[in-house]
Design a protein around this motif. Structure first.
Motif, PDB file in Angstrom:
ATOM      1  N   ASN A 117      42.970  33.704  50.389  1.00 42.42           N
ATOM      2  CA  ASN A 117      41.574  33.389  50.684  1.00 42.42           C
ATOM      3  C   ASN A 117      40.617  34.414  50.093  1.00 42.42           C
ATOM      4  OD1 ASN A 117      41.860  30.975  51.970  1.00 42.42           O
ATOM      5  ND2 ASN A 117      41.260  31.696  53.995  1.00 42.42           N
ATOM      6  N   GLY A 118      41.052  35.666  50.078  1.00 36.73           N
ATOM      7  CA  GLY A 118      40.217  36.717  49.494  1.00 36.73           C
ATOM      8  C   GLY A 118      39.953  36.497  48.022  1.00 36.73           C
ATOM      9  N   LEU A 119      40.934  35.942  47.293  1.00 37.67           N
ATOM     10  CA  LEU A 119      40.750  35.677  45.866  1.00 37.67           C
ATOM     11  C   LEU A 119      39.656  34.638  45.649  1.00 37.67           C
ATOM     12  CD1 LEU A 119      41.645  36.008  42.919  1.00 37.67           C
ATOM     13  CD2 LEU A 119      43.362  34.227  43.334  1.00 37.67           C
ATOM     14  N   ALA A 120      39.656  33.571  46.450  1.00 37.14           N
ATOM     15  CA  ALA A 120      38.627  32.544  46.305  1.00 37.14           C
ATOM     16  C   ALA A 120      37.244  33.115  46.581  1.00 37.14           C
ATOM     17  CB  ALA A 120      38.925  31.375  47.245  1.00 37.14           C
ATOM     18  N   VAL A 121      37.126  33.935  47.630  1.00 37.72           N
ATOM     19  CA  VAL A 121      35.831  34.542  47.948  1.00 37.72           C
ATOM     20  C   VAL A 121      35.388  35.479  46.826  1.00 37.72           C
ATOM     21  CG1 VAL A 121      34.637  36.043  49.591  1.00 37.72           C
ATOM     22  CG2 VAL A 121      36.233  34.319  50.425  1.00 37.72           C
ATOM     23  N   TRP A 122      36.315  36.262  46.280  1.00 31.99           N
ATOM     24  CA  TRP A 122      35.988  37.207  45.221  1.00 31.99           C
ATOM     25  C   TRP A 122      35.531  36.487  43.952  1.00 31.99           C
ATOM     26  CZ3 TRP A 122      34.523  41.622  43.409  1.00 31.99           C
ATOM     27  CH2 TRP A 122      34.852  42.040  42.126  1.00 31.99           C
ATOM     28  N   LEU A 123      36.228  35.429  43.586  1.00 33.25           N
ATOM     29  CA  LEU A 123      35.844  34.702  42.376  1.00 33.25           C
ATOM     30  C   LEU A 123      34.465  34.051  42.537  1.00 33.25           C
ATOM     31  CD1 LEU A 123      39.240  32.996  41.428  1.00 33.25           C
ATOM     32  CD2 LEU A 123      38.200  35.041  40.423  1.00 33.25           C
ATOM     33  N   LYS A 124      34.175  33.494  43.700  1.00 35.34           N
ATOM     34  CA  LYS A 124      32.865  32.888  43.923  1.00 35.34           C
ATOM     35  C   LYS A 124      31.759  33.929  43.853  1.00 35.34           C
ATOM     36  CE  LYS A 124      34.566  29.088  46.803  1.00 35.34           C
ATOM     37  NZ  LYS A 124      34.578  28.504  48.188  1.00 35.34           N
ATOM     38  N   SER A 125      32.038  35.140  44.359  1.00 35.47           N
ATOM     39  CA  SER A 125      31.032  36.200  44.286  1.00 35.47           C
ATOM     40  C   SER A 125      30.766  36.637  42.859  1.00 35.47           C
ATOM     41  CB  SER A 125      31.486  37.396  45.123  1.00 35.47           C
ATOM     42  OG  SER A 125      32.599  38.054  44.524  1.00 35.47           O
ATOM     43  N   GLN A 126      31.731  36.374  41.959  1.00 36.45           N
ATOM     44  CA  GLN A 126      31.569  36.706  40.550  1.00 36.45           C
ATOM     45  C   GLN A 126      31.135  35.489  39.720  1.00 36.45           C
ATOM     46  OE1 GLN A 126      31.918  39.974  39.386  1.00 36.45           O
ATOM     47  NE2 GLN A 126      31.952  40.315  41.620  1.00 36.45           N
ATOM     48  N   GLU A 127      30.603  34.477  40.413  1.00 36.20           N
ATOM     49  CA  GLU A 127      30.067  33.268  39.779  1.00 36.20           C
ATOM     50  C   GLU A 127      31.134  32.502  38.995  1.00 36.20           C
ATOM     51  OE1 GLU A 127      26.689  34.401  37.485  1.00 36.20           O
ATOM     52  OE2 GLU A 127      25.486  34.936  39.253  1.00 36.20           O
ATOM     53  N   ILE A 128      32.355  32.518  39.519  1.00 37.80           N
ATOM     54  CA  ILE A 128      33.443  31.712  38.973  1.00 37.80           C
ATOM     55  C   ILE A 128      33.747  30.616  39.994  1.00 37.80           C
ATOM     56  CG2 ILE A 128      35.838  31.686  38.201  1.00 37.80           C
ATOM     57  CD1 ILE A 128      35.535  34.625  37.469  1.00 37.80           C
ATOM     58  N   GLU A 129      33.693  29.369  39.581  1.00 38.36           N
ATOM     59  CA  GLU A 129      33.927  28.259  40.498  1.00 38.36           C
ATOM     60  C   GLU A 129      35.389  28.274  40.958  1.00 38.36           C
ATOM     61  OE1 GLU A 129      32.929  25.244  42.925  1.00 38.36           O
ATOM     62  OE2 GLU A 129      31.555  26.340  41.605  1.00 38.36           O
TER      63      GLU A 129
ATOM     64  N   ARG B 225      39.711  38.693  38.128  1.00 41.39           N
ATOM     65  CA  ARG B 225      38.466  38.044  37.709  1.00 41.39           C
ATOM     66  C   ARG B 225      38.462  37.753  36.212  1.00 41.39           C
ATOM     67  NH1 ARG B 225      33.108  41.333  36.593  1.00 41.39           N
ATOM     68  NH2 ARG B 225      34.562  41.899  34.926  1.00 41.39           N
ATOM     69  N   ASP B 226      38.767  38.762  35.392  1.00 44.17           N
ATOM     70  CA  ASP B 226      38.692  38.561  33.944  1.00 44.17           C
ATOM     71  C   ASP B 226      39.773  37.612  33.446  1.00 44.17           C
ATOM     72  OD1 ASP B 226      36.586  40.279  33.943  1.00 44.17           O
ATOM     73  OD2 ASP B 226      37.719  42.021  33.259  1.00 44.17           O
ATOM     74  N   LEU B 227      40.981  37.713  34.016  1.00 44.15           N
ATOM     75  CA  LEU B 227      42.070  36.844  33.587  1.00 44.15           C
ATOM     76  C   LEU B 227      41.761  35.383  33.899  1.00 44.15           C
ATOM     77  CD1 LEU B 227      45.031  36.419  32.613  1.00 44.15           C
ATOM     78  CD2 LEU B 227      45.722  36.770  34.983  1.00 44.15           C
ATOM     79  N   LEU B 228      41.341  35.102  35.118  1.00 41.03           N
ATOM     80  CA  LEU B 228      41.090  33.716  35.517  1.00 41.03           C
ATOM     81  C   LEU B 228      39.825  33.171  34.868  1.00 41.03           C
ATOM     82  CD1 LEU B 228      42.108  33.934  39.284  1.00 41.03           C
ATOM     83  CD2 LEU B 228      43.405  32.944  37.391  1.00 41.03           C
ATOM     84  N   LYS B 229      38.856  34.012  34.629  1.00 44.86           N
ATOM     85  CA  LYS B 229      37.650  33.550  33.935  1.00 44.86           C
ATOM     86  C   LYS B 229      37.980  33.110  32.518  1.00 44.86           C
ATOM     87  CE  LYS B 229      32.912  34.897  32.816  1.00 44.86           C
ATOM     88  NZ  LYS B 229      31.887  35.976  32.904  1.00 44.86           N
ATOM     89  N   ALA B 230      38.864  33.873  31.851  1.00 42.19           N
ATOM     90  CA  ALA B 230      39.256  33.511  30.479  1.00 42.19           C
ATOM     91  C   ALA B 230      40.145  32.269  30.476  1.00 42.19           C
ATOM     92  CB  ALA B 230      39.977  34.688  29.835  1.00 42.19           C
ATOM     93  N   GLU B 231      41.055  32.156  31.439  1.00 43.30           N
ATOM     94  CA  GLU B 231      41.977  31.023  31.467  1.00 43.30           C
ATOM     95  C   GLU B 231      41.288  29.730  31.906  1.00 43.30           C
ATOM     96  OE1 GLU B 231      45.066  30.913  30.481  1.00 43.30           O
ATOM     97  OE2 GLU B 231      45.381  33.038  30.077  1.00 43.30           O
ATOM     98  N   ALA B 232      40.318  29.826  32.817  1.00 45.16           N
ATOM     99  CA  ALA B 232      39.680  28.619  33.352  1.00 45.16           C
ATOM    100  C   ALA B 232      38.655  28.032  32.404  1.00 45.16           C
ATOM    101  CB  ALA B 232      39.030  28.933  34.694  1.00 45.16           C
ATOM    102  N   SER B 233      38.083  28.843  31.531  1.00 44.27           N
ATOM    103  CA  SER B 233      37.113  28.346  30.523  1.00 44.27           C
ATOM    104  C   SER B 233      35.974  27.572  31.175  1.00 44.27           C
ATOM    105  CB  SER B 233      37.829  27.473  29.488  1.00 44.27           C
ATOM    106  OG  SER B 233      38.863  28.197  28.858  1.00 44.27           O
ATOM    107  N   GLU B 234      35.284  28.220  32.127  1.00 41.38           N
ATOM    108  CA  GLU B 234      34.108  27.651  32.793  1.00 41.38           C
ATOM    109  C   GLU B 234      34.431  26.462  33.695  1.00 41.38           C
ATOM    110  OE1 GLU B 234      31.362  29.260  32.602  1.00 41.38           O
ATOM    111  OE2 GLU B 234      32.082  30.657  31.065  1.00 41.38           O
ATOM    112  N   LYS B 235      35.690  26.160  33.912  1.00 40.92           N
ATOM    113  CA  LYS B 235      36.058  25.080  34.823  1.00 40.92           C
ATOM    114  C   LYS B 235      36.466  25.662  36.184  1.00 40.92           C
ATOM    115  CE  LYS B 235      37.635  21.973  31.139  1.00 40.92           C
ATOM    116  NZ  LYS B 235      38.779  21.185  30.613  1.00 40.92           N
ATOM    117  N   THR B 236      36.888  24.795  37.069  1.00 39.26           N
ATOM    118  CA  THR B 236      37.177  25.219  38.441  1.00 39.26           C
ATOM    119  C   THR B 236      38.583  25.800  38.555  1.00 39.26           C
ATOM    120  OG1 THR B 236      35.731  23.483  39.295  1.00 39.26           O
ATOM    121  CG2 THR B 236      37.259  24.476  40.849  1.00 39.26           C
TER     122      THR B 236
END
Length: 436
Positions: free
Chosen positions: A50-62, A251-262
């Protein structure tokens, strides 16, 4: 038991039944609540995400937790994270029977290998291997004794990625650091407690290297797709995000892998991902209706059903048809009076019998003069005496004297004396009735 006794006992039985029904309803509600809270406790625990989801949302990652229940098009998924809390995907977990078995429980949340492979074929995915026994979640202490045996985790990894991928092992040192290249000239450091790695043969390393790989992209058998394998969940779970620069790496790994998607954190037990098709009209099926009866709607329907059943049950007592045993009830009262009179006669208590007779005659005369509705709010003797005093005061005085004489009689009187008092009372009541 006579009908009179049954009628007298009925209110107590109904209250007892209502109490039992209420207790059962509360017990059933508590069972449902506890059973649905297991998954929530797992996600919020140190080994949850759950902490990962909250952290990603705080970094403007869906990002969102996904539990299934509705279809999701594959085009909307940037990365599907599948945390595994089950080392044997093809066998249901056995429930612990003792506290020790609970602390050292390996499997906490049953999943199926078929559903996981279907997800890996459809969407970009990351599989997170298990590392800790249930005791780590319950005690919130990451102690080495609570680590899962790497041989079990190795078997789990081979069942997903194939035999060639190698084994899982744990590095026997308090803290191990891994480098992650965020970009040209930028490096982040992951820090893990008793790090868990895998050999990663045939996989492309992302963090670590072959033979000591923390995160790698592995080929999926019978497909041209690859999927990510994270050997140590402490890189992204609630416990590990606060160590080193783990949070920034995630954050950086998932942002690069997700490519602006959820980013989906997938806890569902079956595959809900579907490929979009053009110009295809899907026919309605019973599944479209049944999804409104799945969790959490199940709790609402069960609560509404129990409330409806309880309401109908209570209404059937209060607003039901007239009981057919009412006639039998009147007969039983008459029988009770007859039996009581016979007992008084057999025991020689003519005076007491005469007293009972006078009371019964007053009630019958009052009902004849005033009606039943009036008598609900007053006493028979007082009403008759007041009525007689208004009509003929002398008659009222004689009636009162006659009643006083009857009440002063001893228990044992002769039949002749009793008949004389009865005749006097009957004459007075007859005069009162006819004069009215």
């Amino acid at each position: 038991m006579s009908l009179v006794d049954k009628a007298a006992a009925r209110p107590g039985v109904r209250l007892e039944t209502v109490f039992i029904a209420g207790v059962l309803l509360l017990a059933f509600g508590a069972f449902l609540y506890i059973s649905t809270q297991r998954q929530t406790q797992l996600r919020d625990s140190p080994s949850g995400l759950n902490g990962l989801a909250v952290w990603l949302k705080s970094q403007e990652i869906e990002a969102q937790n996904f539990f299934g229940g509705w279809p999701v098009e594959t085009e909307a998924v940037g990365m599907n994270i599948i945390p595994l809390y089950d080392t044997d995907l093809d066998r249901d977990r056995s429930l612990p029977e003792t506290q020790e078995e609970l602390l050292f429980q390996v499997d906490e949340y049953d999943l199926s290998s078929g559903a996981i492979r279907n997800k890996l074929r459809l969407v970009p995915s990351m599989v997170i291997l298990p590392k800790w026994h249930t005791g780590m979640r319950l005690t919130t202490r990451a102690h080495p004794i609570l680590l899962i045996d790497p041989t079990e985790t190795s078997a789990l990894l081979r069942s997903i990625a194939g035999e060639h991928v190698g084994a899982v092992r744990q590095i026997p040192s308090p803290f191990t650091r891994f480098s992650y290249a965020n970009g040209p000239g930028i490096e982040l450091t992951a820090e893990l407690y008793i790090a868990q790695v895998f050999d990663g043969y045939g996989c492309q390393p992302i963090i670590g290297e072959q033979g000591r790989m923390l995160l790698g992209a592995c080929p999926l058998s019978d497909s041209n797709r690859t999927f990510l394998v994270l050997a140590d969940p402490d890189l992204m779970n609630n416990h590990g995000l606060r160590l080193g620069e783990n949070a920034w790496i995630a954050r950086d790994l998932l942002k690069a892998e997700a490519s602006e998607k959820t980013v989906f954190i997938d806890y569902s037990r079956q595959n809900w991902f579907t490929e979009a098709t053009d110009d295809v009209l899907r026919e309605r099926s019973w599944a479209d209706l049944l999804r409104f009866f799945a969790y959490p709607f199940t709790l609402l329907w069960l609560s509404a059903g129990m409330m409806l059943a309880l309401t109908l049950w209570r209404a059937s007592f209060r607003f039901g048809p007239v009981l057919e045993e009412r006639e039998g009830l009147e007969i039983s009262r008459a029988q009770v009076i007859q039996v009581r009179g016979r007992l008084l006669r057999l025991t020689g208590q003519e005076g007491a019998l005469l007293h009972e007779y006078a009371t019964a005659r007053l009630s019958a005369t009052a009902a004849k003069v005033f009606g039943q509705n009036y008598l609900r709010h007053t006493k028979d003797e007082e009403a008759l005496l007041r009525h007689a005093a208004r009509q003929e005061p002398a008659l009222a005085d004689r009636l009162k004297d006659s009643l006083d004489q009857i009440r002063r009689l001893p228990s044992e009187v002769t039949a002749g004396e009793a008949i004389r008092y009865v005749d006097n009372l009957e004459v007075l009541l007859e005069q009162l009735t006819h004069d009215t």
